[in-house]
Design a protein around this motif. Structure first.
Motif, mmCIF file in Angstrom:
data_model
loop_
_atom_site.group_PDB
_atom_site.id
_atom_site.type_symbol
_atom_site.label_atom_id
_atom_site.label_comp_id
_atom_site.label_asym_id
_atom_site.label_seq_id
_atom_site.Cartn_x
_atom_site.Cartn_y
_atom_site.Cartn_z
ATOM 1 N N LYS A 162 8.017 -8.348 35.771
ATOM 2 C CA LYS A 162 6.976 -9.355 35.581
ATOM 3 C C LYS A 162 5.635 -8.655 35.421
ATOM 4 O O LYS A 162 5.371 -7.629 36.045
ATOM 5 C CB LYS A 162 6.906 -10.316 36.778
ATOM 6 C CG LYS A 162 8.109 -11.228 36.918
ATOM 7 C CD LYS A 162 7.923 -12.170 38.097
ATOM 8 C CE LYS A 162 9.113 -13.102 38.259
ATOM 9 N NZ LYS A 162 8.937 -14.017 39.432
ATOM 10 N N GLY A 163 4.787 -9.228 34.613
ATOM 11 C CA GLY A 163 3.471 -8.644 34.416
ATOM 12 C C GLY A 163 3.526 -7.443 33.493
ATOM 13 O O GLY A 163 4.552 -6.766 33.385
ATOM 14 N N ALA B 182 1.284 -12.119 38.627
ATOM 15 C CA ALA B 182 2.451 -11.319 39.005
ATOM 16 C C ALA B 182 2.045 -9.887 39.335
ATOM 17 O O ALA B 182 2.556 -9.292 40.292
ATOM 18 C CB ALA B 182 3.477 -11.329 37.880
ATOM 19 N N LEU B 183 1.126 -9.324 38.563
ATOM 20 C CA LEU B 183 0.679 -7.959 38.815
ATOM 21 C C LEU B 183 -0.013 -7.852 40.173
ATOM 22 O O LEU B 183 0.186 -6.889 40.914
ATOM 23 C CB LEU B 183 -0.273 -7.503 37.705
ATOM 24 C CG LEU B 183 0.358 -7.311 36.320
ATOM 25 C CD1 LEU B 183 -0.715 -7.046 35.274
ATOM 26 C CD2 LEU B 183 1.359 -6.149 36.341
ATOM 27 N N VAL B 184 -0.833 -8.853 40.501
ATOM 28 C CA VAL B 184 -1.547 -8.823 41.774
ATOM 29 C C VAL B 184 -0.585 -9.023 42.938
ATOM 30 O O VAL B 184 -0.696 -8.347 43.972
ATOM 31 C CB VAL B 184 -2.660 -9.885 41.783
ATOM 32 C CG1 VAL B 184 -3.291 -9.995 43.170
ATOM 33 C CG2 VAL B 184 -3.735 -9.536 40.758
ATOM 34 N N GLU B 185 0.354 -9.931 42.800
ATOM 35 C CA GLU B 185 1.325 -10.154 43.874
ATOM 36 C C GLU B 185 2.118 -8.886 44.158
ATOM 37 O O GLU B 185 2.355 -8.537 45.313
ATOM 38 C CB GLU B 185 2.262 -11.308 43.516
ATOM 39 C CG GLU B 185 1.625 -12.680 43.669
ATOM 40 C CD GLU B 185 1.065 -12.901 45.064
ATOM 41 O OE1 GLU B 185 1.795 -12.675 46.046
ATOM 42 O OE2 GLU B 185 -0.127 -13.281 45.162
ATOM 43 N N ARG B 186 2.533 -8.200 43.105
ATOM 44 C CA ARG B 186 3.278 -6.951 43.297
ATOM 45 C C ARG B 186 2.393 -5.909 43.978
ATOM 46 O O ARG B 186 2.840 -5.189 44.879
ATOM 47 C CB ARG B 186 3.796 -6.429 41.964
ATOM 48 C CG ARG B 186 4.683 -5.183 42.115
ATOM 49 C CD ARG B 186 5.452 -4.892 40.849
ATOM 50 N NE ARG B 186 4.565 -4.578 39.741
ATOM 51 C CZ ARG B 186 4.722 -5.034 38.493
ATOM 52 N NH1 ARG B 186 5.718 -5.848 38.207
ATOM 53 N NH2 ARG B 186 3.887 -4.693 37.551
ATOM 54 N N ALA C 151 -1.535 -2.487 48.183
ATOM 55 C CA ALA C 151 -2.770 -2.140 47.488
ATOM 56 C C ALA C 151 -3.917 -2.968 48.054
ATOM 57 O O ALA C 151 -3.702 -4.085 48.549
ATOM 58 C CB ALA C 151 -2.629 -2.384 45.997
ATOM 59 N N ARG C 152 -5.132 -2.446 47.991
ATOM 60 C CA ARG C 152 -6.289 -3.209 48.454
ATOM 61 C C ARG C 152 -6.801 -4.086 47.315
ATOM 62 O O ARG C 152 -7.313 -3.578 46.315
ATOM 63 C CB ARG C 152 -7.399 -2.274 48.943
ATOM 64 C CG ARG C 152 -8.610 -3.050 49.513
ATOM 65 C CD ARG C 152 -9.489 -2.169 50.368
ATOM 66 N NE ARG C 152 -10.198 -1.180 49.585
ATOM 67 C CZ ARG C 152 -11.397 -1.382 49.023
ATOM 68 N NH1 ARG C 152 -11.995 -2.571 49.150
ATOM 69 N NH2 ARG C 152 -11.992 -0.420 48.356
ATOM 70 N N VAL C 153 -6.610 -5.382 47.473
ATOM 71 C CA VAL C 153 -7.080 -6.341 46.476
ATOM 72 C C VAL C 153 -8.515 -6.718 46.842
ATOM 73 O O VAL C 153 -8.756 -7.376 47.855
ATOM 74 C CB VAL C 153 -6.171 -7.580 46.417
ATOM 75 C CG1 VAL C 153 -6.724 -8.592 45.410
ATOM 76 C CG2 VAL C 153 -4.750 -7.170 46.039
ATOM 77 N N VAL C 154 -9.458 -6.297 46.018
ATOM 78 C CA VAL C 154 -10.873 -6.571 46.287
ATOM 79 C C VAL C 154 -11.178 -8.048 46.085
ATOM 80 O O VAL C 154 -11.919 -8.660 46.855
ATOM 81 C CB VAL C 154 -11.771 -5.705 45.372
ATOM 82 C CG1 VAL C 154 -13.250 -6.020 45.587
ATOM 83 C CG2 VAL C 154 -11.489 -4.228 45.600
ATOM 84 N N LYS C 155 -10.580 -8.617 45.037
ATOM 85 C CA LYS C 155 -10.762 -10.042 44.763
ATOM 86 C C LYS C 155 -9.485 -10.587 44.156
ATOM 87 O O LYS C 155 -9.024 -10.079 43.124
ATOM 88 C CB LYS C 155 -11.953 -10.267 43.826
ATOM 89 C CG LYS C 155 -12.351 -11.740 43.697
ATOM 90 C CD LYS C 155 -13.649 -11.896 42.909
ATOM 91 C CE LYS C 155 -14.040 -13.376 42.817
ATOM 92 N NZ LYS C 155 -15.302 -13.572 42.054
ATOM 93 N N ASP C 156 -8.903 -11.573 44.819
ATOM 94 C CA ASP C 156 -7.641 -12.155 44.349
ATOM 95 C C ASP C 156 -7.867 -12.936 43.053
ATOM 96 O O ASP C 156 -9.008 -13.135 42.617
ATOM 97 C CB ASP C 156 -7.054 -13.055 45.428
ATOM 98 C CG ASP C 156 -5.534 -13.064 45.422
ATOM 99 O OD1 ASP C 156 -4.954 -12.842 44.340
ATOM 100 O OD2 ASP C 156 -4.930 -13.286 46.491
ATOM 101 N N VAL C 157 -6.795 -13.384 42.469
ATOM 102 C CA VAL C 157 -6.857 -14.026 41.150
ATOM 103 C C VAL C 157 -7.830 -15.199 41.150
ATOM 104 O O VAL C 157 -7.802 -16.045 42.041
ATOM 105 C CB VAL C 157 -5.452 -14.519 40.729
ATOM 106 C CG1 VAL C 157 -5.515 -15.196 39.365
ATOM 107 C CG2 VAL C 157 -4.466 -13.345 40.696
ATOM 108 N N TRP C 158 -8.694 -15.215 40.156
ATOM 109 C CA TRP C 158 -9.586 -16.359 39.947
ATOM 110 C C TRP C 158 -9.730 -16.611 38.452
ATOM 111 O O TRP C 158 -9.342 -15.768 37.639
ATOM 112 C CB TRP C 158 -10.957 -16.123 40.593
ATOM 113 C CG TRP C 158 -11.932 -15.291 39.821
ATOM 114 C CD1 TRP C 158 -12.930 -15.728 39.008
ATOM 115 C CD2 TRP C 158 -12.027 -13.850 39.794
ATOM 116 N NE1 TRP C 158 -13.647 -14.674 38.478
ATOM 117 C CE2 TRP C 158 -13.116 -13.512 38.944
ATOM 118 C CE3 TRP C 158 -11.296 -12.816 40.388
ATOM 119 C CZ2 TRP C 158 -13.491 -12.188 38.692
ATOM 120 C CZ3 TRP C 158 -11.663 -11.497 40.133
ATOM 121 C CH2 TRP C 158 -12.741 -11.199 39.305
#
Length: 391
Positions: A13-14, A105-109, A115-122
């Protein structure tokens, strides 16, 4: 030197498509954008600022071929994030953005892999549609913005308007015809390269594409190690460098000390006619590293025993100080600018490929020697125990 063929499992995915744009945080975005237009051949492209409703940050986007650079500055006095970044790093690259499919999908993985997500999907929208974004942290203070714009028809991103005004100077300067971002190089402190390469493999499912160690890349004074990571489709190349022990401070260590840590060292821009491009860049006043004539004497001897034939005129390449690297299948041509700001940090590369997917390993020694001349002029070609930057 090692070339890797194992891409690892194909992500289900992604998908990472290509470099989308590069964002610089600078002290004066208007002037920085003007420099890249007049010197490097970019054109004003898109703008976001007070006139478009952006009250805190101004953005000047410039474009050439498929290359987009965005220069950003704070508009208000108390923007501590951008202010602190500038004090530590000076003008430089804050973000390397990727065009993606299925941002979620890329962020969820990435989150699953810690990984450190600075800002989730928006999402952001305007009259031209909607774009999905997310930001993850990579080395140092650098980030990667994911951009999913399949439902967007605007010129760049929501909130941006076409640049207005006409610079008459740009219409009379020679065209440089840079096409796309070939690769983006990140410098790391000593003993950090492997961890950063592992981060891309684990969190983004990139794979190793190419690597080299200090047994091959060294001068009398300094050396480096490098690993190139890339996405599954091999459309995004990210070399990761670190210094290796030597008699003097390497240019990698010089970068790290003046930048205040890990960061983007240079951006390589691809052209289909490097002689024309570099000639016109020189006419625009762009400054490049100086390569001694002895390099070309040695090169001509080595080419005599090679099955490949360089199509370009060797005397012209020597005059322009363009470097050549080759193997039994092809060759590449490359040249490096001097630093683009007062700190000896970020610079640019111009590259042309002829059936050669390497990164100029055969030129690293000559490149280092040329950089060491400039380091010496700056007073920075010193022993390793001398600190270059005072606290």
């Amino acid at each position: 030197m090692t070339t890797y063929t194992n891409k690892g499992p194909k992500p289900d995915k992604g998908k990472f498509l290509n470099f989308d744009h590069v964002t610089f945080w600078v002290g004066n975005a208007k002037q920085a954008a003007s420099f890249y237009c007049t010197r490097m051949g970019f054109e004003p492209f898109a703008y976001r600022g007070l006139e478009t409703g952006s009250r805190k940050v101004v953005s000047h986007a410039v474009k050439q071929g498929d290359i987009i650079f965005v220069f950003q500055s704070a508009l208000t006095p108390h923007n501590r994030e951008m202010g602190d970044h500038l004090v530590i790093h000076g003008d430089g690259v804050k973000d390397v953005a990727f065009s993606v499919e299925d941002c979620g999908a890329l962020v969820e993985r990435a989150k699953e892999r810690k990984a450190r997500v600075v800002k989730d999907v928006w999402e952001e929208s305007d009259e031209n549609g909607t774009v999905k974004f997310a930001v993850v942290a990579t080395y140092g203070d650098t980030t990667h913005l994911f951009v999913e714009r399949s439902k967007y028809k605007g010129i760049f991103l929501p909130g941006y308007k076409p640049s207005v005004g006409h610079d008459p100077l740009l219409s009379i300067l020679p065209q440089t015809n840079l096409k796309f971002i070939d690769h983006v190089v990140g410098n790391q402190p000593d003993d950090s390269m492997e961890n950063v390469a592992d981060w891309y493999e684990k969190n983004l499912m990139f794979h190793r594409f190419w690597s080299i160690d200090d047994s091959m890349i060294h001068t009398e004074y300094s050396s480096l190690r490098s690993i190139v990571v890339t996405n599954y489709e091999e459309t995004i190349k990210m070399p990761i460098n670190e210094p290796a022990p030597g008699k003097r401070k390497s240019q990698i260590q010089e970068y790290v000390e003046y930048y205040g840590g890990a960061g983007v060292q240079h951006i390589a821009l691809n052209t289909s006619n490097i002689i024309e491009t570099v000639s016109n860049l020189r006419d625009r006043g762009m400054q490049f590293l100086v390569i001694p004539d002895s390099y070309y004497d040695n090169l001509k001897e080595r080419l005599k025993n090679s099955p490949i034939k360089v199509e370009e005129d060797m005397d012209t390449l020597q005059k322009l100080k363009i470097l050549i690297d080759f193997d039994d299948k092809g060759y590449l041509l490359q040249i490096f600018t001097k630093p683009a700001q007062d700190r000896p940090t970020l610079f640019l590369e111009v590259i042309q490929r002829h059936n050669h997917q390497g990164f100029g390993a055969g030129n690293f020694k000559s490149l280092f020697e040329a950089i060491e001349l400039d380091q010496d002029a700056r007073g920075n070609l010193v022993t390793r125990d001398v600190k270059l930057v005072e606290d």
